[in-house]
Structure formats: C-alpha cells, structure tokens
Design a protein around this motif. Structure first.
Motif, PDB file in Angstrom:
ATOM      1  N   SER A  90       4.995   6.288  -0.249  1.00 48.51           N
ATOM      2  CA  SER A  90       4.788   6.664  -1.650  1.00 48.51           C
ATOM      3  C   SER A  90       6.033   7.236  -2.294  1.00 48.51           C
ATOM      4  CB  SER A  90       3.644   7.681  -1.740  1.00 48.51           C
ATOM      5  OG  SER A  90       3.942   8.846  -0.986  1.00 48.51           O
ATOM      6  N   THR A 111       3.083   9.904   1.596  1.00 48.40           N
ATOM      7  CA  THR A 111       2.112   9.037   2.251  1.00 48.40           C
ATOM      8  C   THR A 111       2.757   7.720   2.659  1.00 48.40           C
ATOM      9  OG1 THR A 111       1.292   7.868   0.282  1.00 48.40           O
ATOM     10  CG2 THR A 111       0.325  10.022   0.773  1.00 48.40           C
ATOM     11  N   SER A 112       2.195   7.085   3.673  1.00 46.49           N
ATOM     12  CA  SER A 112       2.709   5.789   4.102  1.00 46.49           C
ATOM     13  C   SER A 112       2.278   4.684   3.151  1.00 46.49           C
ATOM     14  CB  SER A 112       2.227   5.468   5.516  1.00 46.49           C
ATOM     15  OG  SER A 112       0.811   5.386   5.563  1.00 46.49           O
ATOM     16  N   CYS A 113       1.162   4.881   2.460  1.00 46.12           N
ATOM     17  CA  CYS A 113       0.691   3.876   1.505  1.00 46.12           C
ATOM     18  C   CYS A 113       1.458   4.009   0.194  1.00 46.12           C
ATOM     19  CB  CYS A 113      -0.798   4.045   1.228  1.00 46.12           C
ATOM     20  SG  CYS A 113      -1.837   3.768   2.673  1.00 46.12           S
ATOM     21  N   ASP A 205       2.154  -0.334  -6.157  1.00 46.82           N
ATOM     22  CA  ASP A 205       1.188  -1.291  -5.619  1.00 46.82           C
ATOM     23  C   ASP A 205       0.860  -2.397  -6.606  1.00 46.82           C
ATOM     24  OD1 ASP A 205      -0.188   0.139  -7.479  1.00 46.82           O
ATOM     25  OD2 ASP A 205      -1.770   0.833  -6.161  1.00 46.82           O
ATOM     26  N   CYS A 231      -4.080   2.617  -0.415  1.00 48.47           N
ATOM     27  CA  CYS A 231      -4.477   2.469   0.986  1.00 48.47           C
ATOM     28  C   CYS A 231      -5.678   1.536   1.136  1.00 48.47           C
ATOM     29  CB  CYS A 231      -4.766   3.828   1.611  1.00 48.47           C
ATOM     30  SG  CYS A 231      -3.298   4.812   1.957  1.00 48.47           S
ATOM     31  N   ARG A 232      -5.613   0.438   0.434  1.00 47.21           N
ATOM     32  CA  ARG A 232      -6.617  -0.637   0.505  1.00 47.21           C
ATOM     33  C   ARG A 232      -7.968  -0.232  -0.060  1.00 47.21           C
ATOM     34  NH1 ARG A 232      -3.673  -0.075   4.741  1.00 47.21           N
ATOM     35  NH2 ARG A 232      -5.224   1.212   5.789  1.00 47.21           N
TER      36      ARG A 232
END
Length: 764
Positions: A90, A111-113, A205, A231-232
C-alpha cells in the motif's frame, strides 16, 4: 487474573541467545533527549520502504511504508509512487526503484495489498503523448521520471526530490501536507513551460470510476475517484479532490479512457471548460514560465463531495511549503514527545521514533474540517467534537497499535472507538477492518469488538452498555455464526472456510472481550455466558497432537503437524497454538502443564523469523506478536525479556529494510515501541500489562492523566538485564504485571537489574 498465577520466575542464562545489555548500548554514542527537543529529527520515513527478506507467501515480506509528506492521523499523504509500486504494497514506493511514476495524494501505511494512491500528480516537460493512459491496473506511467536517493529527502510532514523528465529536464518537487490539505512546489528549468499532469483514474488497485472538471481559465481541477477492491474484497468508496495552481495555465488537455477529449493536436488547448468521466480520466496543464521556474499547487481531499474538498482547502489554506511543513513538524513533535528518552544511542532513537511515527500515521481522518463525513452505509453524517477515522485494522490493531494509541494518543483512540460505534450503528455490526468509507473486513474474527473492549478497559470515554450492545449484535452477525453456535467451532470442508481454526480462536477471544464489556456494563449474566464461550478454543485443541486443528462437521479432527497451513490465516498450527491470551493457565494445562508449556515456548521463540509457514515464531506478522509476552504469564519472564531484546536487535533497524514484515497500519511499529518501553498488552480486551525493563535507563511517558516514569537501577554497579526487583512508586510488586489503570494517573516503575541470573526474577 490467570496471568498473575505463578510468581516463580525462571532464569536460564544463555538458553535463548545473547540479549542486548546496557553495556552494549553504551559502546555507541548516546544522544540526550529532553522535553521540547525536535524529536522529528530522529524520524526516517525511508525505514520500511525496502524489503527485509524475500516473500514466503506473496507480499508478506513487504513492509509497505511510504516516505511522503503526512500529518499525524491525517487525510492527506502526498507521497511518490515508483515504477515498482505493484510490488510495494500500500505504500506504493520501493527503495530499490529508480523511476517515480507520480505523486499521489493518499496512501495507506504498511499493508501488502495495494490501496489508495489516489490522484496521481506529476510534473513534466516536453510534449504530451499521442495516446494518454487507458486506466489499466499497473499501466506504466507515460510521465515517469528518473530519480536518485542522493537528490531525495524526507522528514515528518515534508518530502522533496529532484526528478529527470523523459526529455532530460531536471525538475524539483517539494511537498508538504496538513490534515486535509497539502501544497507542492514544482521547480522547472528557467524559461521552460512545464506541465502538471493529474491522472485521476490512476490508483493502486485501479479505479472503478473517475471524473474531473477543469476550469481552463484558472486551472483549478476538481473531481473524484471511486475504488473497487482491497485484498480481494469489495471496498467501494469515493474520494473527492480540488487542486488549484497558483496561476492560470497556458493550455489545457483532458483525456478519457485512453483518448484525448478532442484530437491529439488540439487536446482542448485554450478551449472551454472540459469535463470527463470514465475509469480513466486526467488533465494536462501546460503552465506558463515563471521568473523562478516554480509552480505552486494547492490541493485538498474529502470523502463527502467536491464542495467538501474545496471547504477543506479554504479551512486549512496552505500558504507556502515552508509554513505547512513547519506547522506539521510541530504537530509531529507534540505527538512524538509523549515518549521522552533520557539518553540512548542515535540508532536506537531513530528506530524508536520512526516506529512511533509509523504508528501515528493512522487511523486517518475521513471527516471534513467541519465534521461532515460519509458513513459506512453511504449516509452523510456529522462528527461533532470528534473526528471520524478509518484505516482501522482490527485484527492487527488489537495486538499492539490500539493499546499504544490509547496510552499515548487517547484522543485518536477515542475517535477510533467512536468511529467503530458509528459503523456498528450504520451497518448493524462492529467493523473489523475499515478503509476510507468502506468496510472490507478482510481478516478473520471479530477484531472490532476486541478494540471496543480495550477502549473501555483502558479508560477511554466509551459507554460500556452501548459497546456491549454493538458487540452482541456483531456476535450474531459473524460469518459462520450458526455453525460456531451449534458446534462450538467453525468447521472446515464444504460448510466452512479454509482458515476455520483461526476464525474459531479469534471468535473465542472476541467472546472473552464481550464478557469484559458485560462486566463493565454490570451485566453478569451476559458476562458468564460469554466467558464460557471464550473457552471454545478448547474445541479445536487436538489432545493427541496438542495443536489447534481443523475439525469437520462430524467433529473429527484433521491430522496436523506444527507446520500445517490449511486451517490457519497467515500462519501454521504451531504459530496459532498460542492464540489463547484470555486463558494462559488453561493453555499451559492443555500443553501438559506449566513446565512443559515454558519449555515449548522457549523452543518456539528460539527462532524469531521462521516465516508464516514455519514451526517457530514469525515476529514480522500478527499471529506471533503476542507470544513473547506469554513468558510473563507462564512465570518465565526471562523468555519474554530475551525474545523482546533479540527481536528488537535482529529484526528492527534504522535502514530502509528495517521492518521485518507488513507494518499493517503501524502494527509492527507499535509492537516495537511497546517492547522498547517494556509495556506488554498481554490480554486483549483488558488493561493487563506484562512489564519488562525498558531499553534505556530512564524513560518518561505522557499518559492520559499523568506522567509514567520507567527507571532501571543496576545492582552491584554492573550493567545487566536480569530483573531482581520491581517497584511501583516505591512499593514492591509481586510479579511482572500491572494494570494500566494503576499507571494512567502517573506512576514510577523502578526495575532493579543485575548481571547475575536468579530463580526469583521479580523477587522484591
């Protein structure tokens, strides 16, 4: 309390690796810190912008930090996004990259997302491209510019860099941010008509929708961008903005969905007001040369409307980069000064205060300067006398960052709790994860309920009865609530999720938190019910393997090994064996008794970076963060002290790769601060603290209602880390624990330390 059992503290020198001694620190040059110091000088925003290790699972090694300009807990974070942003989490910035794609106005820390990175603004020279961006996710920027770290600087509230445009011109960028508004100075070569490009549809995203309006007479650009996922999970919210240059442009061009609004040779140059809408829109402003080559751009954002963004810009009108940077730095110093270290090596201070800085980047404001905000149900609401906040990561925050904020920034922690309550009233349950004005609830369990219990326990102004009502509503609406109520656990298989064990353990902890709220609300019958429910961790405890194991709907345990992955979130059976902080005595009994549990804990903590697929601790991720504090609960505080010291010394450092995993809105950083101070929130939902000696000989902490002094006194004149006595305000304590309520009004905790081992680690 269970954690207060067993006052015998076992000390086994050398069993778990060498600890950091006070004499080790003394070999480094120490800096003295006093009240009123410019603590911001110790903050390095580049810490956490490089990966410390390769991913074990996709993205788990990415710290996700960003170096750009941000105020404490603000709405704006104006920061560079590099050409490797897709792999940067992020934060959008990788220290190893050499091209900046744009400077976007919003960022989520750690965050990784991918998340945020809204309204990308880029200075450029030369002609505009024949085909503008299409809006495809991870599409390379057409205006990307090279840079080097030698031309870059970052401090709290300010970021600057020199970039080289595609045609070879050097452009200076100097950014400063306040809470809702920011200002940037873009310095073009003398006599060159530079351009500002606003890519509204470019976000981390990809945009679900974007629109803009540009006034060609003044150059003011306004519009919005709507998100899609996080995150999906669906995460739809709309950010509005206004960006205002200091003078009218000489030419204007807009694009939509990969095409200029007219033709490439015209592109609305000097034409009428242009409006565009699609998933990819943007505007190109050709600015007339100035005597000093500089263009000033003022910008503000809002989650309510363009009018809200414009009002935020007027309310916080940024007069100059220097003025905004100075004011924001002063606010950072006010926040950082809640922790005052008498003396410590500069590297320690840099790591500590950067960790505190990262922990205070959020939760960010989502209400406008006048208190108006967009509710989590899409309604328009008003936060009168408080600030609506988002970026609340319940699963991450209850372990470290929320207790830290409740101690050091109780105003923000209160805002956070009230925001969760507002979300519960608007949507019917307590949010577990909020992002902007959406609630993706991306992690397992009911972390929002745990945060509410912590808010009450830590003395924040939150009505226990109202919080209990929200918690009960959430318990009834949890995913798989019917199975959990019927079976006592969440099953795997066709009827249940892949991470059923993690969910069951998290639900049991949330039930414990609900019981604490019931006690505070004087509802003993509800407290009894949920205390019983909190023992459901036993329903997934396999008595054969002595590990938490998945169960099918017929009640059978699936076979597990310590490194089994299916059934768990971001961890293994071994790593989830310890997620029973509400019942450490029961956990020790299930493992075979206190001595067996201590031996097993020692083995688990022998390695601290085993990754999320290992049999040992992974101190770069949430499932392991509470585990070191259990040493104090098991009567082996030496394990706790040693694990804290080794984690600090080996996994955290004052370099770009100084974070051992996803910081997750400051979770790892907050853990580091708590470990450095020796204040361990061992039992989420309560105010119980396991305490250990702080790293420095003397620390003063500003708490909600008084000053807490942490003092180390050496026994025998030799530096050591073995505790042989603990006193609070001169009175001996029977063990290494205390209640926050006994510290919040001010206190002095004094440790007597020796370099000799003892079997009575806290004997007074």
């Amino acid at each position: 309390m269970a954690a207060a059992a067993g006052l015998l503290i076992e000390m086994r020198p050398g069993a778990h690796g060498r600890t950091t001694r006070a004499s080790d620190l003394a070999t480094q040059t120490a800096d003295a810190v006093s009240a009123g110091d410019d603590l911001a000088k110790f903050v390095d925003p580049f810490i956490g912008t490089a990966q410390q290790r390769h991913d074990v699972i996709p993205g788990d090694g990415v710290a996700g930090a960003f170096p750009g300009a941000a105020a404490p807990f603000g709405m704006v974070q104006w920061s560079p996004d590099t050409n490797g942003r897709a792999a940067a989490g992020s934060g959008g910035y990788r220290y190893t990259d050499s091209v900046i794609d744009g400077f976007s106005l919003t960022h989520l820390h750690g965050t990784s997302c991918p998340a945020a990175q809204d309204i990308s603004i880029m200075p450029s020279t030369g002609s505009y491209p024949f085909y503008p961006p299409t809006g495809a996710v991870d599409e390379p920027s057409l205006w990307g510019a090279g840079f080097s770290h030698g031309d870059e600087s970052a401090t709290p509230g300010r970021y600057s860099v020199q970039v080289t445009s595609p045609v070879g011109d050097r452009i200076g960028v100097d950014l400063a941010a306040g809470a809702h508004a920011a200002i940037g100075r873009f310095s073009f070569p003398a006599g060159v008509a530079g351009s500002l490009v606003l890519d509204v549809g470019r976000r981390a995203d990809g945009a679900g929708r974007a629109d803009l309006h540009v006034d060609s007479a003044t150059g003011e650009v306004s519009g919005s961008v709507t998100s899609r996922v996080f995150c999906r999970q669906p995460a739809v919210s709309t950010l509005y903005f206004v960006a205002r240059p200091d003078r009218p442009p000489a030419a204007v061009g807009t694009w939509s969905a990969g095409r200029w609004s007219l033709s490439p040779d015209v592109a609305d140059e000097g034409g009428p007001t242009a409006t565009s809408r699609s998933a990819s829109v943007g505007v190109w402003l050709r600015m007339p040369p100035a005597a000093d080559g500089a263009v000033m751009l003022r910008a503000a954002v809002s989650y309510t409307s363009v009018e809200g963004a414009r009002a935020n810009l007027e309310a916080e009108y940024p007069s100059s980069v220097d003025a905004v940077a100075s004011a924001t730095r002063a606010e950072w110093n006010r926040r950082l000064s809640t922790v005052c270290v008498a003396s410590a090596p500069r590297s320690e201070l840099r790591t500590l205060y950067t960790a505190l800085y990262h922990a205070m980047l959020g939760p960010g404001a989502v209400s406008d300067a006048d208190g108006t905000y967009r509710g989590w149900d899409g309604s328009t609401a008003a936060a009168q006398g408080w600030t609506a906040r988002s970026g609340i990561a319940g699963w991450d925050a209850y372990r470290s960052s929320f207790p830290l904020l409740a101690m050091l920034a109780p105003d923000v922690a209160t805002d956070t709790a009230w925001s969760l309550m507002a979300g519960a009233m608007q949507t019917g349950s307590v949010p577990g994860w909020t992002l902007a004005t959406s609630r993706p609830d991306v992690m397992p369990g009911d972390g929002g309920t745990v945060l509410l219990a912590e808010a009450v326990a830590l003395g924040l102004p939150l009505d226990p009865a109202q919080a209990l009502a929200a918690a009960l509503a959430s318990a009834a609406r949890r995913p798989f609530a019917a199975e959990y109520d019927r079976l006592g656990f969440v099953p795997v298989g066709h009827a249940g999720p892949a991470d059923a064990v993690s969910i069951t353990l998290e639900y049991a902890l949330a039930d414990f938190a609900t019981a604490q709220l019931a006690l505070a609300a004087n509802r003993p019958e509800i407290a009894a019910t949920f205390t019983e429910r909190s023992t459901r961790w036993r329903s997934v405890w396999d008595p054969v393997s002595k590990l938490p194991a998945p169960r099918s709907t017929d009640g059978g345990f699936l076979p597990v090994e310590p490194t089994t992955l299916p059934g768990y979130t971001e961890g293994t059976a071994a790593q989830y064996s310890w997620l029973v902080p509400q019942d450490p005595d029961g956990l020790a009994e299930a493992m075979g008794g206190r001595r067996v549990a201590v031996a097993r804990l020692a083995d688990f903590l022998a390695r601290l970076d085993d990754g999320p697929i290992g049999a040992h601790a992974e101190m770069g991720n949430q499932p392991s963060l509470l585990v070191p504090w259990l040493g104090g609960s098991f009567g082996a505080v030496d394990l706790t002290i040693d694990a804290l010291d080794r984690t600090r010394r080996t996994l955290f450092r004052d370099t770009p790769d100084g974070l051992p995993g996803n910081d997750d809105t400051g979770g790892l950083s907050a853990w580091y601060v708590l470990a450095w101070l020796g204040l361990g929130p061992v039992q989420p939902g309560t105010d119980l603290l396991i305490v250990t000696p702080p790293v420095a000989p003397s620390v003063e902490i500003t708490l909600p209602h008084g000053q807490l002094r942490l003092v180390n006194q050496q026994v025998g004149g030799v530096d050591g880390r073995t505790p042989v006595g603990l006193r609070r305000d001169g009175e001996p304590l029977p063990g290494p624990w205390t209640r926050f309520r006994d510290l919040s009004a001010g206190a002095t905790l004094t440790w007597s330390l020796s370099d000799q081992p003892t079997v009575r680690g806290t004997q007074n």
